[in-house]
Design an enzyme around this catalytic site. Structure first.
Site, PDB file in Angstrom:
ATOM      1  N   LYS A   1       0.863  -1.185   0.000  1.00 49.23           N
ATOM      2  CA  LYS A   1       0.000   0.000   0.000  1.00 49.23           C
ATOM      3  C   LYS A   1       0.892   1.226   0.000  1.00 49.23           C
ATOM      4  CE  LYS A   1      -4.459   0.841   0.142  1.00 49.23           C
ATOM      5  NZ  LYS A   1      -5.586  -0.056  -0.231  1.00 49.23           N
TER       6      LYS A   1
ATOM      7  N   ASP B   1      -7.133   4.088  -4.426  1.00 48.41           N
ATOM      8  CA  ASP B   1      -7.757   3.915  -3.109  1.00 48.41           C
ATOM      9  C   ASP B   1      -8.399   5.284  -2.803  1.00 48.41           C
ATOM     10  OD1 ASP B   1      -7.862   1.883  -0.730  1.00 48.41           O
ATOM     11  OD2 ASP B   1      -7.394   3.771   0.248  1.00 48.41           O
TER      12      ASP B   1
HETATM   13  P1  NDP Z   1     -13.027   7.525  -2.676  1.00 43.04           P
HETATM   14  O1  NDP Z   1     -11.970   8.514  -2.455  1.00 43.04           O
HETATM   15  O2  NDP Z   1     -13.583   7.332  -4.032  1.00 43.04           O
HETATM   16  O3  NDP Z   1     -14.263   7.799  -1.699  1.00 43.04           O
HETATM   17  C1  NDP Z   1     -14.081   7.822  -0.337  1.00 43.04           C
HETATM   18  C2  NDP Z   1     -15.399   8.216   0.313  1.00 43.04           C
HETATM   19  O4  NDP Z   1     -15.286   8.061   1.718  1.00 43.04           O
HETATM   20  C3  NDP Z   1     -15.750   9.660   0.076  1.00 43.04           C
HETATM   21  O5  NDP Z   1     -17.146   9.799   0.092  1.00 43.04           O
HETATM   22  C4  NDP Z   1     -15.109  10.352   1.279  1.00 43.04           C
HETATM   23  O6  NDP Z   1     -15.701  11.584   1.617  1.00 43.04           O
HETATM   24  C5  NDP Z   1     -15.355   9.338   2.366  1.00 43.04           C
HETATM   25  N1  NDP Z   1     -14.295   9.430   3.371  1.00 43.04           N
HETATM   26  C6  NDP Z   1     -12.971   9.281   3.175  1.00 43.04           C
HETATM   27  N2  NDP Z   1     -12.295   9.468   4.308  1.00 43.04           N
HETATM   28  C7  NDP Z   1     -13.224   9.741   5.240  1.00 43.04           C
HETATM   29  C8  NDP Z   1     -13.147  10.043   6.619  1.00 43.04           C
HETATM   30  N3  NDP Z   1     -11.971  10.071   7.250  1.00 43.04           N
HETATM   31  N4  NDP Z   1     -14.308  10.258   7.275  1.00 43.04           N
HETATM   32  C9  NDP Z   1     -15.501  10.235   6.620  1.00 43.04           C
HETATM   33  N5  NDP Z   1     -15.632   9.968   5.302  1.00 43.04           N
HETATM   34  C10 NDP Z   1     -14.507   9.730   4.635  1.00 43.04           C
HETATM   35  O7  NDP Z   1     -12.435   6.141  -2.115  1.00 43.04           O
HETATM   36  P2  NDP Z   1     -12.944   4.652  -2.386  1.00 43.04           P
HETATM   37  O8  NDP Z   1     -14.402   4.617  -2.582  1.00 43.04           O
HETATM   38  O9  NDP Z   1     -12.051   4.066  -3.409  1.00 43.04           O
HETATM   39  O10 NDP Z   1     -12.560   3.940  -0.998  1.00 43.04           O
HETATM   40  C11 NDP Z   1     -13.489   3.793   0.073  1.00 43.04           C
HETATM   41  C12 NDP Z   1     -13.023   2.673   0.980  1.00 43.04           C
HETATM   42  O11 NDP Z   1     -12.959   1.446   0.242  1.00 43.04           O
HETATM   43  C13 NDP Z   1     -11.627   2.839   1.602  1.00 43.04           C
HETATM   44  O12 NDP Z   1     -11.626   2.247   2.878  1.00 43.04           O
HETATM   45  C14 NDP Z   1     -10.743   2.019   0.663  1.00 43.04           C
HETATM   46  O13 NDP Z   1      -9.556   1.590   1.308  1.00 43.04           O
HETATM   47  C15 NDP Z   1     -11.664   0.858   0.377  1.00 43.04           C
HETATM   48  N6  NDP Z   1     -11.377   0.081  -0.825  1.00 43.04           N
HETATM   49  C16 NDP Z   1     -11.271   0.678  -2.047  1.00 43.04           C
HETATM   50  C17 NDP Z   1     -11.039  -0.092  -3.165  1.00 43.04           C
HETATM   51  C18 NDP Z   1     -10.981   0.486  -4.520  1.00 43.04           C
HETATM   52  O14 NDP Z   1     -10.847  -0.284  -5.475  1.00 43.04           O
HETATM   53  N7  NDP Z   1     -11.101   1.788  -4.698  1.00 43.04           N
HETATM   54  C19 NDP Z   1     -10.826  -1.555  -3.062  1.00 43.04           C
HETATM   55  C20 NDP Z   1     -11.038  -2.084  -1.736  1.00 43.04           C
HETATM   56  C21 NDP Z   1     -11.280  -1.283  -0.674  1.00 43.04           C
HETATM   57  P3  NDP Z   1     -14.969  12.958   1.201  1.00 43.04           P
HETATM   58  O15 NDP Z   1     -15.215  13.095  -0.258  1.00 43.04           O
HETATM   59  O16 NDP Z   1     -15.616  13.987   2.021  1.00 43.04           O
HETATM   60  O17 NDP Z   1     -13.509  12.781   1.523  1.00 43.04           O
HETATM   61  O1  2IT Z   2      -7.849  -1.871  -0.750  1.00 46.94           O
HETATM   62  C1  2IT Z   2      -7.807  -2.341  -1.898  1.00 46.94           C
HETATM   63  O2  2IT Z   2      -7.928  -3.543  -2.129  1.00 46.94           O
HETATM   64  C2  2IT Z   2      -7.627  -1.396  -3.015  1.00 46.94           C
HETATM   65  N1  2IT Z   2      -7.572  -0.193  -2.797  1.00 46.94           N
HETATM   66  C3  2IT Z   2      -7.437  -1.910  -4.415  1.00 46.94           C
HETATM   67  C4  2IT Z   2      -6.010  -2.332  -4.639  1.00 46.94           C
HETATM   68  C5  2IT Z   2      -5.668  -2.723  -6.051  1.00 46.94           C
HETATM   69  O3  2IT Z   2      -4.480  -2.998  -6.260  1.00 46.94           O
HETATM   70  O4  2IT Z   2      -6.544  -2.760  -6.926  1.00 46.94           O
END
Ligand code: NDP
Ligand code: 2IT
Length: 444
Positions: A124, A164
């Site tokens: 990461k 992420d």
């Molecule tokens: P994005 O940046 O697209 O969206 C994140 C969302 O969560 C936004 O709505 C953001 O609000 C909110 N958020 C972020 N930090 C906080 C916080 N500290 N408190 C409250 N709200 C918060 O990220 P993703 O959708 O990609 O990721 C969301 C989660 O999913 C994370 O935990 C990530 O690690 C996990 N994840 C993502 C993957 C991927 O492929 N993208 C794969 C597997 C897991 P705001 O806009 O106000 O910051």
């Molecule tokens: O938390 C996760 O699994 C991700 N943000 C996706 C990682 C990836 O390599 O696609």
């Protein structure tokens, strides 16, 4: 191995890293019994070798804003373990990014990636740079500056970053562009790329869709239909959006979304049309979720999370530790039957204990959100063979992988009374595969 002893040691050697300690503790508690059936593991000190990352790169990133002012941020890449494949994992841009958060995420990623059936190690990276309020040109300059340091540590067979929090298609595009220039090669060194330059169909959808596929598998074990179920979703970014999309397609009714400022509650349900608005709001205008409430005339609650609302299913999809013990009690009291985590480690240990006590379906992120990195793995395969697969092909494989992860959780997590402890199942299945691979490769 005694969990308390190992944890005490890690806390002493790596103080002030609470998220890292939390993630390690959860895995160690699950695997203690199985681990202790293998004296050869203990002799090889496998625990320390699997809890402490292989290496961490940290560097200063210097960039210039639109007014000509110069800024510095910290950049990191935590390479946790490459015993079963090249290091693989996302990049997070958020003001809260710290070594502790990236160490917890890289640790989790290693066991998640092991569950996917694909050959990927765990890593990461990220920066405390916040893309919020920055112009497109500022984000591009930051991404380029970040990669001028990162590029020497990554490569198609070495370490393959992706997105992420705060890193989506736009940022991956800018990072890949700079990487390609510096490395003087065109390979699949990033995943989540645009479709015109090696990206995979279904990668943007994969985490959200995969989470819903996993949820379907859980519900199937008790013949529960998802149709008509009210769903509490948090976040409004990539994962939350595509979770809603799949829920709507299947006839479920998402009623909440959130961001770091608050949450909306739409009792009528978030429809495909309203979701299209959210996508535009977040991806194009980079606005606040409160604007949804203004547009559609529904409730908005500032500085709060949606867990007090009534629903059947909860899908936390924002960030770590966003569901605490009190929230979990409210969810259970309101009749929630399943919690399936799109985010990484969104539930605190107290919340997990409440879900287990109530014996509701509870899927931890490392199982339920593994669809994202799985399709990243499929993107790597397509890049290696220099071909692109159809949406149907990728989606079929994604479904198969989520079903396989579910089967493994049931296999290793079923308790004496028949309740499936998905935390235990995922941790044992994920850990044992990596442990055996490390053992087979000698003391290195
Ligand atoms: P994005 O940046 O697209 O969206 C994140 C969302 O969560 C936004 O709505 C953001 O609000 C909110 N958020 C972020 N930090 C906080 C916080 N500290 N408190 C409250 N709200 C918060 O990220 P993703 O959708 O990609 O990721 C969301 C989660 O999913 C994370 O935990 C990530 O690690 C996990 N994840 C993502 C993957 C991927 O492929 N993208 C794969 C597997 C897991 P705001 O806009 O106000 O910051
Ligand atoms: O938390 C996760 O699994 C991700 N943000 C996706 C990682 C990836 O390599 O696609």
């Amino acid at each position: 191995m005694k969990v308390e002893q190992v944890l005490e040691d890690l806390k002493r050697r790596f103080p002030n890293e609470p998220e890292y300690h939390q993630a390690v503790e959860e895995v160690l508690e699950s695997i203690e019994e199985v681990y202790n059936e293998h004296p050869e593991f203990e002799k090889a000190n496998l625990i320390e070798r699997l809890c402490i990352p292989d290496r961490i790169f940290s560097f200063r990133v210097t960039w210039v804003d639109d007014k000509g002012n110069t800024h510095t941020n910290m950049g990191y890449r935590v390479q946790h373990c490459n015993a079963i494949g090249p290091y693989k994992g996302g990049i997070r841009f958020h003001a809260s990014v710290s070594p502790s958060i990236l160490k917890f995420l890289a640790f989790e990623q290693t066991f998640k990636n092991s569950l996917t059936t694909l050959p990927m190690g765990g890593a990461k990276g990220g920066s405390d740079f916040s893309p919020k309020g920055k112009s497109n040109a500022e984000v591009m300059r930051f991404c380029q500056a970040f990669v001028t340091e990162l590029w020497r540590h990554i490569g198609p067979d070495t370490d393959v970053p992706a997105g992420d929090i705060g890193v989506g298609g736009r940022e991956v595009g800018y990072m890949f562009g700079m990487y390609r220039k510096l490395a003087h090669e065109f390979t699949g060194t990033f995943t989540g790329k645009g479709l015109t330059f090696g990206g995979s169909l279904i990668r943007p959808e994969a985490t959200g869709y995969g989470n819903v596929y996993f949820l379907l598998e859980m519900l199937k074990t008790k013949n529960i239909d998802i149709k008509g179920k009210k769903c509490l979703v948090s976040g409004s970014g990539n994962v939350a959006q595509y979770t809603c999309e799949k829920l709507i397609e299947l006839g479920a009714i998402p009623v909440t979304l959130s961001d770091s400022n608050g949450y909306i509650y739409d009792p009528e349900g978030i429809t495909a049309e309203k979701l299209a608005y959210v996508k535009e709001l977040k991806e194009l205008y980079r606005g606040r979720i409160s604007e949804y409430a203004e547009t559609y005339g529904c409730k908005y609650v500032p500085n709060a999370r949606p867990w007090g609302e009534k629903g059947d299913i909860a899908l936390p999809s924002a960030t770590q530790n966003e569901v605490n013990g009190e929230d979990a009690k409210k969810l259970v009291a309101n009749g929630v039957i399943a919690v399936s985590e799109g985010a990484n480690m969104p539930s605190t240990p107290e919340a997990i204990a409440v879900f287990h006590e109530a014996k509701i379906f509870y899927a931890p992120g490392k199982a339920a959100n593994a669809g994202g990195v799985s399709v990243s793995g499929l993107e790597m395969t397509q890049n290696s063979e220099r071909l692109s697969w159809s949406s149907e092909q990728v989606d079929e494989k994604l479904k198969w992988i989520m079903q396989n992860i579910h089967e493994n959780c049931v296999k290793y997590g079923t308790e004496a009374d028949g309740y499936v402890n998905y935390v235990k199942g995922a941790n044992i299945a994920g850990f044992m595969k990596v442990a055996k691979a490390v053992m087979a490769q000698g003391i290195i």
